[in-house]
Write an enzyme that holds these catalytic residues in place. Structure first.
Site, PDB file in Angstrom:
ATOM      1  N   THR A 564       0.868  -1.183   0.000  1.00 11.09           N
ATOM      2  CA  THR A 564       0.000   0.000   0.000  1.00 11.09           C
ATOM      3  C   THR A 564       0.901   1.228   0.000  1.00 11.09           C
ATOM      4  O   THR A 564       2.129   1.112  -0.012  1.00 11.09           O
ATOM      5  CB  THR A 564      -0.840   0.055   1.290  1.00 11.09           C
ATOM      6  OG1 THR A 564       0.028   0.345   2.392  1.00 11.09           O
ATOM      7  CG2 THR A 564      -1.549  -1.262   1.550  1.00 11.09           C
ATOM      8  N   LYS A 588       6.939   3.371   0.793  1.00 12.72           N
ATOM      9  CA  LYS A 588       8.188   4.080   1.131  1.00 12.72           C
ATOM     10  C   LYS A 588       8.091   4.850   2.447  1.00 12.72           C
ATOM     11  O   LYS A 588       9.081   5.382   2.920  1.00 12.72           O
ATOM     12  CB  LYS A 588       8.483   5.109   0.030  1.00 12.72           C
ATOM     13  CG  LYS A 588       9.120   4.515  -1.201  1.00 12.72           C
ATOM     14  CD  LYS A 588       9.617   5.600  -2.124  1.00 12.72           C
ATOM     15  CE  LYS A 588       8.622   6.001  -3.180  1.00 12.72           C
ATOM     16  NZ  LYS A 588       8.159   5.018  -4.107  1.00 12.72           N
ATOM     17  N   VAL A 618      13.293   1.850  -3.974  1.00 11.74           N
ATOM     18  CA  VAL A 618      14.141   2.592  -4.910  1.00 11.74           C
ATOM     19  C   VAL A 618      14.351   1.751  -6.166  1.00 11.74           C
ATOM     20  O   VAL A 618      14.827   0.612  -6.071  1.00 11.74           O
ATOM     21  CB  VAL A 618      15.517   2.919  -4.282  1.00 11.74           C
ATOM     22  CG1 VAL A 618      16.392   3.688  -5.273  1.00 11.74           C
ATOM     23  CG2 VAL A 618      15.361   3.703  -2.991  1.00 11.74           C
ATOM     24  N   GLY A 673      -0.631   5.722 -16.928  1.00 11.29           N
ATOM     25  CA  GLY A 673      -0.367   5.193 -15.580  1.00 11.29           C
ATOM     26  C   GLY A 673       1.077   5.333 -15.138  1.00 11.29           C
ATOM     27  O   GLY A 673       1.499   4.689 -14.177  1.00 11.29           O
ATOM     28  N   GLU A 676       1.385   9.366 -10.783  1.00 10.67           N
ATOM     29  CA  GLU A 676       0.276   9.277  -9.812  1.00 10.67           C
ATOM     30  C   GLU A 676      -0.902  10.021 -10.450  1.00 10.67           C
ATOM     31  O   GLU A 676      -0.699  10.836 -11.373  1.00 10.67           O
ATOM     32  CB  GLU A 676       0.677  10.005  -8.513  1.00 10.67           C
ATOM     33  CG  GLU A 676       1.867   9.416  -7.795  1.00 10.67           C
ATOM     34  CD  GLU A 676       1.573   8.053  -7.183  1.00 10.67           C
ATOM     35  OE1 GLU A 676       0.432   7.825  -6.760  1.00 10.67           O
ATOM     36  OE2 GLU A 676       2.495   7.209  -7.162  1.00 10.67           O
ATOM     37  N   ASP A 687       8.868  12.381  -4.627  1.00  6.18           N
ATOM     38  CA  ASP A 687       9.066  10.934  -4.637  1.00  6.18           C
ATOM     39  C   ASP A 687      10.557  10.594  -4.811  1.00  6.18           C
ATOM     40  O   ASP A 687      11.096   9.722  -4.137  1.00  6.18           O
ATOM     41  CB  ASP A 687       8.231  10.365  -5.787  1.00  6.18           C
ATOM     42  CG  ASP A 687       8.035   8.879  -5.633  1.00  6.18           C
ATOM     43  OD1 ASP A 687       7.665   8.463  -4.522  1.00  6.18           O
ATOM     44  OD2 ASP A 687       8.294   8.151  -6.610  1.00  6.18           O
ATOM     45  N   LYS A 691      13.380   8.749  -2.274  1.00  7.08           N
ATOM     46  CA  LYS A 691      14.245   7.628  -2.670  1.00  7.08           C
ATOM     47  C   LYS A 691      15.710   7.901  -2.340  1.00  7.08           C
ATOM     48  O   LYS A 691      16.406   7.031  -1.808  1.00  7.08           O
ATOM     49  CB  LYS A 691      14.103   7.354  -4.174  1.00  7.08           C
ATOM     50  CG  LYS A 691      12.735   6.763  -4.527  1.00  7.08           C
ATOM     51  CD  LYS A 691      12.588   6.586  -6.019  1.00  7.08           C
ATOM     52  CE  LYS A 691      11.177   6.105  -6.364  1.00  7.08           C
ATOM     53  NZ  LYS A 691      10.927   6.069  -7.796  1.00  7.08           N
TER      54      LYS A 691
END
Ligand code: ADP
Ligand code: ASP
Ligand code: MG
Length: 824
Positions: A564, A588, A618, A673, A676, A687, A691
């Site tokens: 999730t 993450k 990552v 896709g 997001e 994001d 990472k």
């Protein structure tokens, strides 16, 4: 001559008794046989329950009696089907019914007596228990007659003579052997049927040989008669590597030495009553354990020189339940002789059997295991005997722990092998089985451990896997989040399951599955053919409910898999690790949230010796974190990391040029896709920042997200737009700005890449113009690239490159983490 003994299940129903009769019919053709039978399955327990109720003035004993009555009568009905048509048979059944009714009436009178006097002495108990075998042997004898088999019924009480140690009488072999030999000398019947378990004292009182004692009755007769073979017929196909009711993978042991059989049975392999071996061992009579329900199965043969059929020095595992552990401790015990003598004398006087003893060399405490029904009595007696020392605080009042079990690893050849206890305890430790006490017999034929009763099934299964199935390891997955990636993972597991089992000896099972609405669990593994329908019909999902299921199922090698992007799920990892359930996270949040939580999880993972892996955080399936961790653990130091870590930003900047518009490209990325639903989560670089933060932390730097420098290339208007649609509108309005970014790069013959950098303890992310010749320049599609400059790779970096986004590769990354744990 052969002696055959049939246990409770074998004579538990009319159907099973018919199986017994066909076995007897076959065997009595070759030689004379003596047949010892137990009470009808479960009756001995029911007799005791009724008597205890009566003794406690509880009228429910009458109901128990009724159950005993109806069980016997339904067995008779099942054995004499349709007797009305057969006059002779009808007469035989009436005869039998009359005898059984008389016996049951006697039983009722005895129970009424116990109720009236409110007392159940060991002597009365034996009288009561003897009804079980008396009833079963009578029923079987009359049935044999009705089937025209040449049989006689002999009451074992007239043969087996004991002392007056009621409930556990000691046999007087001199008299007993004489009685048996004399009886059989004059007997001419092909089959002699005898009740097991029961005997008589020299003074003529009824005694019994201990629970499970029918095996012993048969062994006593076999030894007295120098029989060719003792057959123990039961409800399983031999002595198994461990209790087959608890461990599915348990297998019958084809050959076993007498010593191993004694050891296994002493430590709980109930299939053979421990004293059974001694009489036949002296005469070297083979014992064969067979299954009445599957007579063709080979079973187990127990002899002196049993051949080993496996390489393992461990022959079997066993368990004894209902154990209490008592600890006597105190500084006053150290170096002073006589404490243990007084302790054990007291227990002997109370007739309390000690199953296991351990004492640490500091002599500060003695710990011993006994049956938990004896615990209270033992405590009172010991506290009394040490009253003086306790008052002076030289020792503490005895500590009693209940709800425990003993598990034991057994094998003749264990003494020549090092490392068995190491393997045993590391396996238990890895599976979070807390060990309360340990004992190893000087014979080195067994190592025992006291554990909580709730851990027995898990402990036996993991030890069985370790010692007998070394080749297959079962992994139990609890997966939460079954969106795109989750679905792909389940698909991959379904496809690869057989291959992984065959080639890597890893048995992957999904034991729990949850989305935000529903959850399902199955300790046998969820059938993956129709998991979606099962999940739709599952119970209502709850984060804690899912955790409780995983905890309560208490399966070995459990892994919680988080697919999730949910905060609450990320915050639950600690709970799992504390139960020694490994965690694999795609999410993450835990690793890029505050550093205390990240450190806590790492610490728990070490403390509980349980993996916490998050390779897919990552570069999706690329082995970035694993590689980094290998570099660090082998002593390397990271100087600089440079990376392109966003598949979505790559897609966008690889397709954006003067011929396209920024709006069109972002829209396409969203529709396909790659981003997001709100593309700003990717475009703002947050994001990527998370990472690189994870990479920095994994390199040993304690930094927070707020320490990162984020160079945002979006316009203010784009960032401030309230809705996603409004955001897309700003892209149209600000097209000229985005084109200027492209133009500036193009003029310098550069490519635009969104780059993450970590250098000298500092991390930053931002859009960069990459010149031709740079490893980032030709990055295609959704590819990610990571370059590690380390002490060992100072000039030429170590480079990892490949697809860094997509459900399939992310699912493979999760799969790889699961396999890493399985191989651990
Ligand atoms: P019976 O009534 O035939 O005497 P028991 O119940 O006394 O049968 O013994 C058979 C049972 O012993 C099996 O059903 C099984 O549950 C249990 N058992 C425990 N350990 C073992 C083992 N190592 N091998 C076989 N059976 C075992
Ligand atoms: N019926 C007795 C018991 O249940 C003896 C036996 O079955 O071996 O303990
Ligand atoms: Mg038995």
């Amino acid at each position: 001559m052969k002696i055959l003994k049939f246990g409770g299940t074998s004579v538990g129903t009319a159907e099973n008794i018919n199986k017994v009769i066909s076995i007897l019919d076959q065997q009595c053709k070759d030689t004379n046989i003596a047949v010892v039978v137990s009470a009808v399955g479960g009756i001995t327990d029911k007799l005791l329950e009724a008597a205890n109720l009566a003794c406690n003035k509880d009228l429910d004993y009458l109901q128990k009696y009724d159950v005993i009555w109806s069980i016997h009568n339904s067995v008779i009905d099942g054995l004499f089907l349709n007797p009305e048509e057969d006059k002779l048979l009808q007469k035989q059944q009436d005869n039998l019914q009359e005898i059984i009714t008389d016996k049951l009436n006697d039983l009722k009178s005895l129970l009424n007596g116990i109720y009236l006097i409110n007392e159940l002495s060991p002597k009365t108990k034996d009288k009561l228990l003897s009804f079980g075998e008396a009833l079963s042997s009578t029923i079987i004898y009359y049935t044999l007659q009705s089937r025209k088999l040449d049989a006689a019924l002999k009451n074992s009480q007239e043969l087996i003579v004991t002392d007056s140690n009621f409930n556990n009488a000691i046999v007087n072999f001199e008299i007993t052997n004489g009685n048996i030999q004399k009886f059989f000398e004059s007997n001419t019947n092909a089959i002699v049927l005898l009740p097991g378990f029961v005997s008589k004292s020299i003074h003529g009182e009824i005694t019994t040989l201990g629970r499970g004692g029918s095996d012993y009755t048969a062994a006593i007769i076999a030894a007295a008669m120098d029989a060719d073979e003792l057959q123990i017929w039961t409800d399983v196909s031999g002595m198994f590597t461990t209790n087959p009711k608890l461990v599915k993978q348990a297998a019958p042991i084809i050959e076993l030495s007498y010593q191993e059989a004694v050891e296994l049975s002493h430590f709980g392999a109930k299939v053979l009553y421990p004293p059974t071996v001694m009489p036949v061992l002296k005469k070297q009579i083979p014992i064969v354990i067979k299954n009445t329900l599957d007579p063709e199965a080979l079973g187990t043969t127990i002899t002196q020189n049993a051949k080993s059929t496996s390489d393992s020095p461990v022959k079997g595992l066993s368990n004894i339940d209902h154990i209490a552990l008592l600890t006597l401790q105190g500084n006053g015990m150290v170096g002073i002789p006589g404490f243990s003598k007084r302790l054990f004398e007291t227990l002997a006087q109370e007739k309390i059997n000690i199953i296991l003893i351990t004492q640490s060399s500091s002599e500060h405490s003695i710990c011993f295991g006994i049956a938990d029904i004896d615990a209270q009595r033992a405590k009172e007696a010991i506290d009394k005997i040490f009253e003086y020392e306790i008052a002076l605080q030289k020792i503490d009042p005895i500590v009693v722990e209940t709800d425990l079990s003993i598990i034991a690893v057994v094998g003749d050849k264990m003494k020549n092998h090092q490392g068995i206890s190491g393997k045993m305890f590391s396996t238990l430790g890895k599976n979070n089985v807390n060990i309360r006490a340990i004992a190893q017999g000087a014979s080195e034929r067994n190592i025992s451990a006291v554990i909580h009763k709730n851990d027995v099934k898990k402990a036996l299964n993991s030890l069985h896997e370790q010692f007998f199935e070394i080749k297959t390891k079962q992994i139990n997955l609890f997966i939460t989040g079954v969106g795109n990636v989750g679905e792909r993972l389940i698909e991959q597991i379904k496809q690869q399951k057989a291959y992984v089992k065959e080639n890597f000896k890893i048995n992957l099972r999904i034991a729990g599955l949850s989305n935000s609405r529903h959850m399902i669990v199955n300790d046998e593994g969820i059938n993956l053919k129709n998991w979606k329908t099962q999940l739709e019909n599952g119970e209502k999902a709850s984060l804690d409910g899912f955790f409780q299921h995983a905890k309560n199922l208490n399966l070995r090698n459990s892994i919680f898999v988080d697919i999730t992007a949910n905060d609450a799920v990320a915050n639950s990892y600690g709970k799992y690790l504390k139960e020694s359930i490994a965690v694999v996270a795609c999410n993450k949040i835990a690793c890029s949230g505050n550093i205390e939580y990240y450190n806590e999880l790492k610490q728990l993972s070490r403390q509980y010796n349980t993996s916490f892996l998050f390779e897919t955080n990552v570069g999706a399936g690329l082995p970035v974190i694993d590689t980094l961790s290998h570099l660090i653990t082998s002593g390397d130091k990271v100087n600089t990391i440079q990376a392109v870590l966003s598949g979505s930003l790559n897609f966008i900047f690889n397709n954006f040029n003067s011929e396209t518009t920024f709006y069109d490209v972002v829209k396409q990325a969203q529709e396909e896709g790659y981003t997001e639903p709100d593309p700003r989560i990717d475009l703002s670089g947050i994001d990527v920042a998370r990472k690189v933060l994870i990479l920095a932390r994994e390199s040993g730097h304690a930094i927070e997200l707020s320490d990162l420098e984020t160079d945002n290339f979006l316009t203010d208007a784009a960032m401030k737009a309230v809705s996603v649609d409004d955001f897309f509108e700003t892209l149209k309005t600000d097209e000229a700005y985005y084109q200027s970014l492209f133009k500036s790069a193009e003029d310098k013959n550069c490519q635009l890449k969104f780059v993450a950098e970590f250098n000298d303890g500092k991390a930053k992310v931002g859009l960069k113009e990459i010149p031709e010749g740079h490893p980032f320049y030709n990055l295609k599609g959704k590819d990610n690239i990571v370059m590690f400059y380390t002490q060992r790779y100072p000039e030429q970096p170590m480079i990892i490159k490949g697809a860094g986004a997509g459900a399939d590769v992310t699912a493979s990354g999760l799969f790889a983490d699961i396999i890493r744990i399985a191989n651990n």
